[in-house]
Design an enzyme around this catalytic site. Structure first.
Site, PDB file in Angstrom:
ATOM      1  CB  SER A 187       5.951  43.946 135.365  1.00  0.00           C
ATOM      2  OG  SER A 187       7.159  43.253 134.303  1.00  0.00           O
TER       3      SER A 187
HETATM    4  N1  SAH Z   1       6.446  38.318 132.296  1.00  0.00           N
HETATM    5  C1  SAH Z   1       5.924  38.080 133.580  1.00  0.00           C
HETATM    6  C2  SAH Z   1       6.718  37.950 134.672  1.00  0.00           C
HETATM    7  C3  SAH Z   1       7.634  36.949 134.325  1.00  0.00           C
HETATM    8  S1  SAH Z   1       8.971  37.666 135.759  1.00  0.00           S
HETATM    9  C4  SAH Z   1       4.334  37.815 134.209  1.00  0.00           C
HETATM   10  O1  SAH Z   1       3.306  38.331 133.358  1.00  0.00           O
HETATM   11  O2  SAH Z   1       4.123  37.525 135.204  1.00  0.00           O
HETATM   12  C5  SAH Z   1      10.057  36.813 134.239  1.00  0.00           C
HETATM   13  C6  SAH Z   1       9.765  35.548 134.455  1.00  0.00           C
HETATM   14  O3  SAH Z   1      11.139  34.605 134.220  1.00  0.00           O
HETATM   15  C7  SAH Z   1      10.100  34.271 135.689  1.00  0.00           C
HETATM   16  O4  SAH Z   1       9.250  33.733 135.392  1.00  0.00           O
HETATM   17  C8  SAH Z   1      11.675  33.668 135.405  1.00  0.00           C
HETATM   18  O5  SAH Z   1      11.371  31.808 136.129  1.00  0.00           O
HETATM   19  C9  SAH Z   1      11.559  33.472 133.924  1.00  0.00           C
HETATM   20  N2  SAH Z   1      12.655  32.700 133.443  1.00  0.00           N
HETATM   21  C10 SAH Z   1      13.734  33.303 133.716  1.00  0.00           C
HETATM   22  N3  SAH Z   1      15.142  33.111 133.249  1.00  0.00           N
HETATM   23  C11 SAH Z   1      14.606  32.554 131.650  1.00  0.00           C
HETATM   24  C12 SAH Z   1      14.662  31.689 130.930  1.00  0.00           C
HETATM   25  N4  SAH Z   1      15.989  31.632 130.526  1.00  0.00           N
HETATM   26  N5  SAH Z   1      13.757  30.721 130.212  1.00  0.00           N
HETATM   27  C13 SAH Z   1      12.471  30.993 130.377  1.00  0.00           C
HETATM   28  N6  SAH Z   1      12.319  32.048 131.637  1.00  0.00           N
HETATM   29  C14 SAH Z   1      12.579  32.261 132.148  1.00  0.00           C
END
Ligand code: SAH
Length: 222
Positions: free
Chosen positions: A72
Site C-alpha cells: 500500500s
Molecule cells: N500489507 C501488505 C500489503 C498487502 S496486499 C504489505 O505491507 O505488503 C494484500 C495481501 O493480502 C496480499 O499479499 C494477498 O495475497 C493477501 N490476501 C488476500 N486474500 C487473503 C486472505 N483471504 N487471507 C490472507 N491473506 C490474503
C-alpha cells in the site's frame, strides 16, 4: 540508499501530512500521529519491495511486491495504523501480510502482531524478511484470513489489507470489547470504502465509512 531514496524519504512525511489534511473530513484525523510517522521513518521500506522498485521505495505510492500483489501507499499504511489507536500493550491481527511492511510498522506500536497470508510464496518471503530484520514480535501464518486466528483471539486491533464483500463474521467475533478494526469493504456500487469498526465494552459494533481506497480482493474459499 541511493540519492533518490534519501530525497524521497525526507519528503515523505510532508506528503503524508498533506494527504491527511485533504481527507480529514472523512477520516476524522487532521494529521498523522508522531508515533506513526516515527514508525514510518524507522522501517526500511526499500528492503520490503522488489529490487527493480527499490529506487521508488519512499515515494508516496503503492508498489508491486510480486505474485500480482501490491504494498500500500505510505499514506494509507499510516492512516490505517492511526485509525487503530494502538497502545503498546495491544495484540494485533493483520490479514494479508504481503511483503511484511505493514506488519513491521504495527510491530513497533503494539505488543504482538499475528499476521495471516494466503499466498505461500509471499508467506515464505515475508517470514524470512521479518525474521532477518529482527521483528521478533510478528508471527506469520499461512492461511485464509477470513477466518481469523481463533487460537490467539481476542485481538485489540485488526487490520485487513484486502477488500472484502462484507464484514467477515469471524473477524468481528475475534475483536476484543473496546477493540478497533480497519477494513476495505466493497459497497453496492462496487466502490471500495475503508471502514472503521469499533466494538464497545458491551460488545456492540459501530461501523464508520472513511475514504475510498483501492486494494486487492480478499481471496480464499469462504
Ligand atoms: N500489507 C501488505 C500489503 C498487502 S496486499 C504489505 O505491507 O505488503 C494484500 C495481501 O493480502 C496480499 O499479499 C494477498 O495475497 C493477501 N490476501 C488476500 N486474500 C487473503 C486472505 N483471504 N487471507 C490472507 N491473506 C490474503
Amino acid at each position: 540508499m541511493s540519492r533518490t531514496m534519501d530525497v524521497q524519504r525526507e519528503r515523505l512525511p510532508g506528503l503524508i501530512r498533506s494527504d491527511y489534511r485533504q481527507t480529514a473530513a472523512d477520516t476524522g484525523l487532521a494529521q498523522p500521529s508522531d508515533a506513526v510517522l516515527h514508525a514510518l521513518q524507522e522501517v526500511p521500506r526499500h528492503l520490503f519491495v522488489q529490487k527493480a522498485f527499490q529506487d521508488s521505495a519512499y515515494s508516496n505510492s503503492p508498489l508491486p511486491i510480486g505474485n500480482g500483489q501490491t504494498i500500500s501507499q505510505p499514506f494509507i499504511v499510516a492512516l490505517m495504523t492511526d485509525l487503530l489507536l494502538l497502545k503498546p500493550s495491544d495484540k494485533v491481527l493483520e490479514i494479508g501480510t504481503g511483503c511484511g511492511y505493514q506488519s513491521a510498522i504495527l510491530s513497533l506500536l503494539a505488543k504482538d502482531v499475528h499476521s495471516l497470508e494466503i499466498v505461500s510464496d509471499l508467506y515464505k518471503l515475508s517470514t524470512e524478511r521479518l525474521v532477518g530484520l529482527g521483528y521478533e514480535n510478528v508471527h506469520v501464518r499461512l492461511g485464509d484470513g477470513y477466518y481469523g486466528w481463533q487460537e490467539e483471539a481476542p485481538f485489540d486491533a485488526i487490520l485487513v489489507a484486502a477488500t472484502a464483500d462484507s464484514l467477515p463474521e469471524p473477524l468481528l467475533a475475534q475483536l476484543a470489547p473496546g477493540g478497533r478494526m480497519v477494513i476495505p469493504v466493497r459497497d453496492a456500487e462496487g466502490r471500495e470504502i475503508l471502514q472503521l469498526v469499533t466494538k464497545d465494552a458491551e460488545g456492540q459494533l459501530q461501523v464508520k465509512d472513511t475514504i475510498g481506497v483501492r486494494f486487492v480482493p480478499l481471496t480464499g474459499g469462504h
